[in-house]
Design an enzyme around this catalytic site. Structure first.
Site, PDB file in Angstrom:
ATOM      1  N   GLY A  21       0.834  -1.209   0.000  1.00  0.00           N
ATOM      2  CA  GLY A  21       0.000   0.000   0.000  1.00  0.00           C
ATOM      3  C   GLY A  21       0.862   1.250   0.000  1.00  0.00           C
ATOM      4  O   GLY A  21       0.460   2.298   0.514  1.00  0.00           O
ATOM      5  N   LYS A 159      -4.090  -0.273  12.567  1.00  0.00           N
ATOM      6  CA  LYS A 159      -5.464  -0.375  13.037  1.00  0.00           C
ATOM      7  C   LYS A 159      -6.418  -0.001  11.899  1.00  0.00           C
ATOM      8  O   LYS A 159      -5.972   0.664  10.960  1.00  0.00           O
ATOM      9  CB  LYS A 159      -5.675   0.498  14.268  1.00  0.00           C
ATOM     10  CG  LYS A 159      -5.772   2.000  13.944  1.00  0.00           C
ATOM     11  CD  LYS A 159      -6.549   2.758  14.976  1.00  0.00           C
ATOM     12  CE  LYS A 159      -6.963   4.085  14.446  1.00  0.00           C
ATOM     13  NZ  LYS A 159      -7.819   4.946  15.020  1.00  0.00           N
ATOM     14  N   HIS A 251      -6.758   4.455  21.515  1.00  0.00           N
ATOM     15  CA  HIS A 251      -5.751   5.401  22.006  1.00  0.00           C
ATOM     16  C   HIS A 251      -5.971   5.811  23.471  1.00  0.00           C
ATOM     17  O   HIS A 251      -5.053   5.763  24.283  1.00  0.00           O
ATOM     18  CB  HIS A 251      -5.746   6.677  21.162  1.00  0.00           C
ATOM     19  CG  HIS A 251      -5.630   6.446  19.688  1.00  0.00           C
ATOM     20  ND1 HIS A 251      -4.882   5.429  19.146  1.00  0.00           N
ATOM     21  CD2 HIS A 251      -6.160   7.119  18.631  1.00  0.00           C
ATOM     22  CE1 HIS A 251      -4.959   5.493  17.827  1.00  0.00           C
ATOM     23  NE2 HIS A 251      -5.732   6.495  17.490  1.00  0.00           N
ATOM     24  N   TYR A 387       3.897  17.770  33.496  1.00  0.00           N
ATOM     25  CA  TYR A 387       4.199  18.547  34.697  1.00  0.00           C
ATOM     26  C   TYR A 387       3.315  18.113  35.858  1.00  0.00           C
ATOM     27  O   TYR A 387       2.304  17.432  35.680  1.00  0.00           O
ATOM     28  CB  TYR A 387       4.015  20.056  34.440  1.00  0.00           C
ATOM     29  CG  TYR A 387       2.608  20.472  34.065  1.00  0.00           C
ATOM     30  CD1 TYR A 387       2.211  20.505  32.729  1.00  0.00           C
ATOM     31  CD2 TYR A 387       1.671  20.828  35.038  1.00  0.00           C
ATOM     32  CE1 TYR A 387       0.928  20.886  32.369  1.00  0.00           C
ATOM     33  CE2 TYR A 387       0.385  21.207  34.688  1.00  0.00           C
ATOM     34  CZ  TYR A 387       0.017  21.238  33.357  1.00  0.00           C
ATOM     35  OH  TYR A 387      -1.255  21.599  33.008  1.00  0.00           O
TER      36      TYR A 387
HETATM   37  P1  NDP Z   1      -5.529   4.104   1.603  1.00  0.00           P
HETATM   38  O1  NDP Z   1      -6.989   4.098   1.359  1.00  0.00           O
HETATM   39  O2  NDP Z   1      -4.731   5.282   1.161  1.00  0.00           O
HETATM   40  O3  NDP Z   1      -4.964   2.738   0.956  1.00  0.00           O
HETATM   41  C1  NDP Z   1      -3.597   2.431   0.867  1.00  0.00           C
HETATM   42  C2  NDP Z   1      -3.353   1.784  -0.480  1.00  0.00           C
HETATM   43  O4  NDP Z   1      -4.035   0.534  -0.526  1.00  0.00           O
HETATM   44  C3  NDP Z   1      -3.896   2.600  -1.632  1.00  0.00           C
HETATM   45  O5  NDP Z   1      -2.958   3.527  -2.087  1.00  0.00           O
HETATM   46  C4  NDP Z   1      -4.206   1.551  -2.651  1.00  0.00           C
HETATM   47  O6  NDP Z   1      -3.011   1.239  -3.340  1.00  0.00           O
HETATM   48  C5  NDP Z   1      -4.573   0.342  -1.833  1.00  0.00           C
HETATM   49  N1  NDP Z   1      -6.041   0.203  -1.709  1.00  0.00           N
HETATM   50  C6  NDP Z   1      -6.940   1.121  -1.321  1.00  0.00           C
HETATM   51  N2  NDP Z   1      -8.182   0.625  -1.303  1.00  0.00           N
HETATM   52  C7  NDP Z   1      -8.077  -0.646  -1.699  1.00  0.00           C
HETATM   53  C8  NDP Z   1      -8.998  -1.707  -1.863  1.00  0.00           C
HETATM   54  N3  NDP Z   1     -10.302  -1.528  -1.629  1.00  0.00           N
HETATM   55  N4  NDP Z   1      -8.543  -2.889  -2.270  1.00  0.00           N
HETATM   56  C9  NDP Z   1      -7.243  -3.074  -2.493  1.00  0.00           C
HETATM   57  N5  NDP Z   1      -6.308  -2.108  -2.339  1.00  0.00           N
HETATM   58  C10 NDP Z   1      -6.715  -0.928  -1.939  1.00  0.00           C
HETATM   59  O7  NDP Z   1      -5.307   3.807   3.142  1.00  0.00           O
HETATM   60  P2  NDP Z   1      -4.391   4.551   4.186  1.00  0.00           P
HETATM   61  O8  NDP Z   1      -3.026   4.666   3.629  1.00  0.00           O
HETATM   62  O9  NDP Z   1      -5.070   5.763   4.657  1.00  0.00           O
HETATM   63  O10 NDP Z   1      -4.423   3.516   5.388  1.00  0.00           O
HETATM   64  C11 NDP Z   1      -3.749   2.280   5.359  1.00  0.00           C
HETATM   65  C12 NDP Z   1      -3.988   1.572   6.680  1.00  0.00           C
HETATM   66  O11 NDP Z   1      -3.521   2.389   7.736  1.00  0.00           O
HETATM   67  C13 NDP Z   1      -5.473   1.333   6.978  1.00  0.00           C
HETATM   68  O12 NDP Z   1      -5.595   0.131   7.682  1.00  0.00           O
HETATM   69  C14 NDP Z   1      -5.840   2.493   7.876  1.00  0.00           C
HETATM   70  O13 NDP Z   1      -6.919   2.185   8.714  1.00  0.00           O
HETATM   71  C15 NDP Z   1      -4.564   2.662   8.662  1.00  0.00           C
HETATM   72  N6  NDP Z   1      -4.370   4.000   9.206  1.00  0.00           N
HETATM   73  C16 NDP Z   1      -4.264   5.081   8.365  1.00  0.00           C
HETATM   74  C17 NDP Z   1      -4.022   6.335   8.883  1.00  0.00           C
HETATM   75  C18 NDP Z   1      -3.831   7.529   7.983  1.00  0.00           C
HETATM   76  O14 NDP Z   1      -3.450   8.596   8.485  1.00  0.00           O
HETATM   77  N7  NDP Z   1      -4.049   7.431   6.692  1.00  0.00           N
HETATM   78  C19 NDP Z   1      -3.910   6.560  10.342  1.00  0.00           C
HETATM   79  C20 NDP Z   1      -4.026   5.350  11.124  1.00  0.00           C
HETATM   80  C21 NDP Z   1      -4.250   4.136  10.560  1.00  0.00           C
HETATM   81  P3  NDP Z   1      -2.960   0.668  -4.825  1.00  0.00           P
HETATM   82  O15 NDP Z   1      -4.285   0.868  -5.461  1.00  0.00           O
HETATM   83  O16 NDP Z   1      -1.871   1.458  -5.477  1.00  0.00           O
HETATM   84  O17 NDP Z   1      -2.593  -0.739  -4.626  1.00  0.00           O
END
Ligand code: NDP
Length: 481
Positions: A21, A159, A251, A387
């Protein structure tokens, strides 16, 4: 080679880190900036290989551009050159998450790196920065295609770990046949915050303080999460999550647990998490009787900020989703019996603050009877501060009391030092094999067992109506301060 949570093996050289991802939001905002931070401060060995994996047709250069705005300056300067060196460690493999071919290319990439370096006992870390709906798909493929059979594998999972007790157990059941418990590192990023990690040191390395934290001296323990913005643009996610799942079950409960648990029998991951689970077992499942206030933000008083339901990304215009919750409950053990534990969290409020406040009882006798009680306070966000309020005499001829802060904030003492950010700490911990600051499955089980009845009530057919409070206010009327 073997490892356990109590006797971990540190990954020093030629470790492979795969980020699934890598094209996503978390990778750009947290994972890459943290890796670059570690590298630029000398805490990530330059022999490390970082492989990005995603379906998108992108390049390492694109990932570099995406994460650049989120990378902080190093303490030693020369960041541009460091960034260039850092990205030489990074490569990209494009592939699907649910079929073998991409993982086979990934295996080739990993194995050719390890062969080049003469690695015989591989160290591999797989970071699942993907939506939870595909955690198990990716985990299964990792086990099938790229698991380090004659080395050590660690899998970092983001998470949410389910959305109630049942779904959390379901997810645990899915991971169980794939990885041993010491191979899985489940992130709650609050556990990476330095001031959260400091809680145990401050409590147990200063016995006088810890000895005063009990029902004889403490009036209440209060945990507060306040956000000055709403669900803006993230209503789709927030409407199915709500404030309780978003920050309270994870948290805030983690902070509370570290502040109230007994001293672990040893300074290692198993002992620390055993002590946390023991404490959580002293609480009763939460229900309607624990609710002080439930709220949802409405329009701001001046009309410039939309209500939760006005948000275009909130599709259900009758949603009762909670953007504010205040709970009070008890810890049934010798130390805390009868002390109210108050937990509050809200969005669209008047300030940005995450804190824990241990409020001491009033002085009921003696020459300073009734003087302002002491408090031990940690602000975790936005400006970490720690503090204790302390009564002293004001300067001058009379005995006028004055309350000052005994300040333990890092910035006071360590002005030039590098204080690692949450994700920097957590990624480093995974390399070191230190899982103390990662969430263990039995912790997850107890925490979901506490919150699931409450969630069923507030999301059930007879869900109470949330009180509407103005965006930018202190929250619903009459909340405890
Ligand atoms: P994204 O929605 O940005 O997904 C990450 C990547 O996964 C995407 O760039 C895409 O990559 C791929 N993706 C997205 N949706 C799907 C799908 N339905 N099926 C298959 N691949 C998919 O997620 P985040 O980066 O925001 O979050 C990633 C994890 O981190 C999650 O579990 C989230 O709950 C957790 N998280 C995120 C935070 C944040 O600040 N964003 C904070 C705390 C936790 P590609 O299409 O290029 O393969």
């Amino acid at each position: 080679m073997t490892q356990s949570a109590s006797e971990p093996v540190a990954f020093k050289k030629d470790t492979v880190l795969v980020i699934f991802g890598a094209s996503g939001d978390l990778a750009k905002k947290e994972t890459f900036p943290a890796l670059f931070g570690l590298y630029s401060e000398g805490a990530l060995d330059p022999s490390t290989k970082i492989i990005c994996y995603a379906r998108s047709n992108i390049t390492v250069q694109k990932i570099r551009e995406m994460c650049l705005p989120y990378c902080r300056k190093s303490t030693t300067g020369n960041d541009e050159a460091k960034m260039k060196e850092f990205f030489k460690m990074v490569s990209y493999v494009q592939g699907a998450y649910d079929t073998d071919d991409g993982y086979i290319r990934l295996r080739d990439e990993i194995e050719s790196f390890e062969a080049e370096r003469g690695v015989t006992e591989p160290h591999r870390v797989f970071y699942l920065a993907v939506p939870p709906s595909i955690f198990l798909t990716v985990a299964g493929q990792v086990k099938k295609n790229v698991y380090a059979e004659n080395g050590i594998t660690r899998v970092i999972v983001e998470k949410p770990f389910g959305d109630d007790l049942e779904s959390s157990r379901e997810m645990q059941k899915g991971f169980k046949p794939l990885f041993r418990p010491e191979e899985i590192f489940k992130i709650d990023h609050f556990l990476g915050k330095d001031d959260v990690r400091r809680l145990l040191t401050v409590r147990f390395a200063n016995p006088f303080l810890n000895q005063s934290w009990n029902k004889d001296n403490i009036e209440s323990v209060q945990v507060w999460f306040k956000e000055p913005f709403g669900a803006e643009g993230r209503g789709g996610f927030f409407d199915s999550t709500g404030i309780i799942r978003d920050v309270m079950q994870n948290h805030l409960l983690q902070i509370l647990t570290l502040a109230t648990m007994e001293e672990p029998v040893a300074n290692n991951a198993d002992a620390i998490r055993d002590a946390k689970v023991d404490l959580l077992k002293c609480m009763e499942p939460l229900g309607p009787e624990n609710i002080v206030a439930l709220g949802q933000y409405g329009r701001s008083v001046d009309g410039t900020k939309p209500s939760y339901l006005d948000d275009d990304t909130v599709l259900n215009k009758k949603s009762k989703c909670l953007t504010f919750t205040e709970l009070t409950f008890a810890i049934h053990n010798d130390r805390w019996e009868g002390v109210p534990i108050v937990m509050r969290a809200g969005k669209g409020l008047d300030e940005d603050r995450v804190e824990i406040r241990i409020k001491y009882k009033k002085n009921t006798s003696g020459m300073f009877k009734g003087c302002t009680p002491n408090e031990f306070v940690i602000h975790f966000h936005p400006k970490p501060t720690i503090y204790m309020t302390f009564n002293t005499k004001a300067p001058g001829f009379d005995d006028k009391l004055h309350q000052i802060n005994l300040d333990m904030t890092y910035a006071q003492e360590y002005k030039k030092d590098w204080v690692p950010e949450a994700y920097e700490c957590l990624i480093k911990d995974a390399f070191l094999g230190n899982s103390a600051n990662y969430v263990r499955d039995d912790e997850l089980d107890v925490s979901w067992a506490l919150f699931t009845p409450l969630l069923k009530y507030v999301e059930g057919p007879n869900a109470p109506e949330p009180e509407i409070y103005p965006y930018g206010s202190t929250g619903p009327k009459g909340i405890l301060e």
